[in-house]
Scaffold this active site. Structure first.
Site, PDB file in Angstrom:
ATOM      1  N   LEU A 404       5.816  -7.495   3.254  1.00  0.00           N
ATOM      2  CA  LEU A 404       5.827  -7.543   1.760  1.00  0.00           C
ATOM      3  C   LEU A 404       5.263  -6.615   1.061  1.00  0.00           C
ATOM      4  O   LEU A 404       4.707  -5.686   1.757  1.00  0.00           O
ATOM      5  CB  LEU A 404       5.011  -9.037   1.536  1.00  0.00           C
ATOM      6  CG  LEU A 404       5.250 -10.567   1.550  1.00  0.00           C
ATOM      7  CD1 LEU A 404       4.399 -11.103   1.015  1.00  0.00           C
ATOM      8  CD2 LEU A 404       6.645 -10.731   1.267  1.00  0.00           C
ATOM      9  N   ASP A 405       6.386  -5.691   0.389  1.00  0.00           N
ATOM     10  CA  ASP A 405       6.212  -4.717   0.201  1.00  0.00           C
ATOM     11  C   ASP A 405       4.501  -4.641  -0.780  1.00  0.00           C
ATOM     12  O   ASP A 405       3.777  -5.841  -0.961  1.00  0.00           O
ATOM     13  CB  ASP A 405       6.754  -4.043  -1.295  1.00  0.00           C
ATOM     14  CG  ASP A 405       8.084  -4.236  -1.335  1.00  0.00           C
ATOM     15  OD1 ASP A 405       8.164  -3.539  -0.389  1.00  0.00           O
ATOM     16  OD2 ASP A 405       9.161  -4.030  -2.278  1.00  0.00           O
ATOM     17  N   MET A 406       3.244  -3.883  -0.426  1.00  0.00           N
ATOM     18  CA  MET A 406       2.522  -3.491  -1.204  1.00  0.00           C
ATOM     19  C   MET A 406       2.516  -3.711  -2.814  1.00  0.00           C
ATOM     20  O   MET A 406       1.895  -5.188  -2.638  1.00  0.00           O
ATOM     21  CB  MET A 406       1.857  -1.691  -1.373  1.00  0.00           C
ATOM     22  CG  MET A 406       1.042  -1.624  -1.060  1.00  0.00           C
ATOM     23  SD  MET A 406       1.045   0.083  -1.479  1.00  0.00           S
ATOM     24  CE  MET A 406      -0.699   0.377  -2.305  1.00  0.00           C
ATOM     25  N   SER A 407       3.336  -3.968  -3.220  1.00  0.00           N
ATOM     26  CA  SER A 407       2.459  -4.226  -4.457  1.00  0.00           C
ATOM     27  C   SER A 407       3.244  -5.839  -4.648  1.00  0.00           C
ATOM     28  O   SER A 407       2.765  -6.487  -5.542  1.00  0.00           O
ATOM     29  CB  SER A 407       3.864  -3.627  -5.534  1.00  0.00           C
ATOM     30  OG  SER A 407       3.457  -1.617  -5.481  1.00  0.00           O
ATOM     31  N   THR A 408       3.862  -6.391  -3.970  1.00  0.00           N
ATOM     32  CA  THR A 408       4.195  -7.448  -3.446  1.00  0.00           C
ATOM     33  C   THR A 408       2.755  -8.896  -3.392  1.00  0.00           C
ATOM     34  O   THR A 408       2.704  -8.240  -2.275  1.00  0.00           O
ATOM     35  CB  THR A 408       5.721  -8.381  -2.947  1.00  0.00           C
ATOM     36  OG1 THR A 408       6.867  -6.882  -3.549  1.00  0.00           O
ATOM     37  CG2 THR A 408       5.763  -9.829  -2.856  1.00  0.00           C
TER      38      THR A 408
END
Length: 557
Positions: A404-408
């Site tokens: 998952l993206d870091m921000s997700t």
């Protein structure tokens, strides 16, 4: 007062100056920068100084092109506060309005080396066009192609014929060996050998004949080809010289008046400075400030106009400086300037717990918090992978199955064995795993559900951002549907069919997608407390039992 130094129309007396200069690659605009931006935007709405179609009205006579603008708040020697304004690249009418600081180097000054060089290259291009489009060249090329095909076909036929004759001689020899005497057989062998020599000699003579015939037809064509090659070589040499000279003319100051040109800054013979280096607004602003002994206080850059077809740029949104062109230049220009901390290097996951929502002998599932890396990064090593590796030192294989993206935030599957990892990887590759994300979008959508197909690739000039690219991008597909609407925002479900980097973020924000960024998207929208994107649900076959199972974790927004 300096020609391009502008005074604030707004009363700024109550606003405290920042202690450090803006870190240009990740920032939240200071109130002074926002005020200056607003004043510049008011000017752009009403100005009559230049003509450029930003795509904000019904002008269809010229191509609409949005543009990045920048403001730099500065202090002069007498501690007076003002601001400078600049735009990236060039305006459509090629003008240099007094509202904006001049370029670092104006390559289009009348009689400049660049214009002379362009005229020389244009003359070469005209000669090339005249030759390649002439009847003489077209006819010669056509005749050579026709004759070459005829020769190729005939030689292929002759080779096939020789192969057949060879097979016949071999059969004759085999049959004769059984019925002829040794003397007669030796005589026949010599005769067959002579036939073979004669065929080879004929083939050699035929090839020489055709080579001679082709060279006569080709002579004029080859002369024209040589002339074309010479012109192309000359054009390349002139273009390279022009480019290198241009790079040397773009020279940038820092606060200590240290001057470096693009060749010095991009100090790698194997890598040319990217196209447009030095033409962005940030270097223009800082160059003017340092040249005129102005102290930079804070800055911001915003997009004005229609969004491009590939990158995501929203009208009036603020954006950081780009990585490929600006980072090397600004690293020199801001040398010795006290700047805000680089928040990109801050480990935001340090005090966050990693909640395990499912576990058995071979499988793990965690609820990854927002701003938490799935795998170690270049600068930040703390991640889901490193924490699970520490917690389960006996785990084998890659452990991580997907990312998952870091921000997700949301559900992330991991494995304890190499075998389990391989089985789950196969399910992701074959797209038998079902995933659902929930997101909060910064606006209202015109319909209730749909499908987005926009191919993606990395933005080579501004990593890690992604671009929509129908030529070189990888296929990316997302289904979506509305959950609810509240306070001019829309909560939606995303069902990604593919799993490209930043796929949901780009599909939400791009003008040909939903044209509505996810709330808190610091890359493609506006930064807030977090990115409102959560991997809520996943369904898959257990890697050992193969029993279908599902996991769900509600979003906290």
């Amino acid at each position: 007062m300096l020609k391009h130094l502008q005074s604030f129309k707004t009363d700024i007396s109550s606003i405290q100056l920042p202690e450090k200069f803006t870190f240009p690659f990740y920032y939240e605009p200071h109130p002074l920068a926002k005020i200056a931006s607003n004043e510049l935007q008011e000017y752009l709405i009403n100005q009559q100084d230049f003509k450029h179609n930003f795509g904000l009205n019904n002008d269809t006579t010229t191509l609409p092109i949005g543009k990045m603008f920048g403001v730099l708040i500065v202090k002069d020697k007498d501690d007076n506060i003002g601001y400078l304004a600049a735009f990236s690249g060039k305006l459509a009418d090629k003008s240099l309005p007094e509202k904006f600081v001049p370029p670092v180097f104006n390559m289009r000054t009348e009689g400049s080396f660049y214009i002379k060089g362009e005229l020389e290259i244009d003359a070469i291009n005209a000669k090339l066009s005249a030759i390649t489009n002439s009847n003489e060249f077209i006819t010669a090329k056509k005749n050579v192609k026709k004759l070459s095909k005829e020769i190729e076909d005939d030689l292929a036929f002759q080779r096939k014929k020789m192969k057949s004759l060879k097979s016949e001689r071999k059969a004759i020899k085999k049959n004769a060996e059984k019925s002829l005497s040794k003397l007669e057989f030796d005589k026949l062998t010599k005769k067959l050998m002579q036939e073979s020599y004669n065929n080879q000699f004929f083939m050699k003579e035929l090839q020489e004949y055709y080579q001679d015939k082709l060279s006569k037809v080709c002579s004029n064509y080859l002369l024209l080809k040589d002339e074309i090659s010479a012109l192309k070589k000359s054009r390349k040499e002139k273009s390279n010289y022009l480019q290198q000279t241009l790079f040397s003319k773009y020279a940038f100051l820092n606060k200590d008046k240290e001057l470096k040109n693009l060749l010095d800054i991009f100090n790698d013979p194997a890598i040319k400075p990217p196209a447009g280096s030095g033409e962005c607004s940030a270097p223009k602003l800082l160059q003017y400030a340092f040249k005129n002994d102005l102290t930079p206080i804070t800055m911001a850059e915003f997009w004005w106009g229609i969004s491009p077809n590939s990158a995501i740029r929203k009208h009036k949104n603020y954006y950081p400086a780009c990585q490929s062109r600006c980072k090397p230049i600004l690293s020199h220009m801001l040398k010795g300037v006290k700047m805000d901390d680089n928040l990109l290097l801050e480990n935001l996951a340090e005090n966050k717990e990693l909640e395990i929502i499912y576990e058995d002998d071979v499988l793990l599932a965690v609820n990854k918090p927002a701003e938490f890396l799935s795998v170690p990064g270049k600068d930040i090593k703390d991640s889901v992978y490193t924490r699970i590796k520490d917690k389960y030192p006996e785990a084998t294989g890659p452990i991580i199955v997907h990312r998952l993206d870091m921000s997700t935030s949301g559900i992330l599957l991991l494995t304890k064995t190499k075998e389990a990892n391989k089985v789950l990887q196969s399910q992701f590759i074959n797209r038998t795993i079902k995933k659902r994300y929930v997101a909060l979008l910064d606006g209202i959508l015109p319909k209730n559900k749909g499908k987005i197909k926009l191919p993606l690739r990395v933005d080579l000039d501004d990593r890690p951002k992604q671009l929509v690219d129908f030529k070189f991008g990888k296929p990316a597909e997302t289904d979506w549907e509305i959950i609810s609407e509240i306070n001019n925002k829309t909560k939606v479900y995303f069902y990604p069919i593919t799993g490209r980097t930043h796929q949901l973020r780009v599909h939400a924000a791009h003008k040909n997608g939903l044209n509505t960024p996810i709330v808190g998207d610091d890359l493609y929208g506006n930064k807030q407390n977090r990115l409102h994107l959560h991997a809520e649900f996943i369904e898959f076959n257990h890697p050992v039992t193969l029993k279908r199972m599902s996991l769900k974790v509600d979003a906290d927004f």
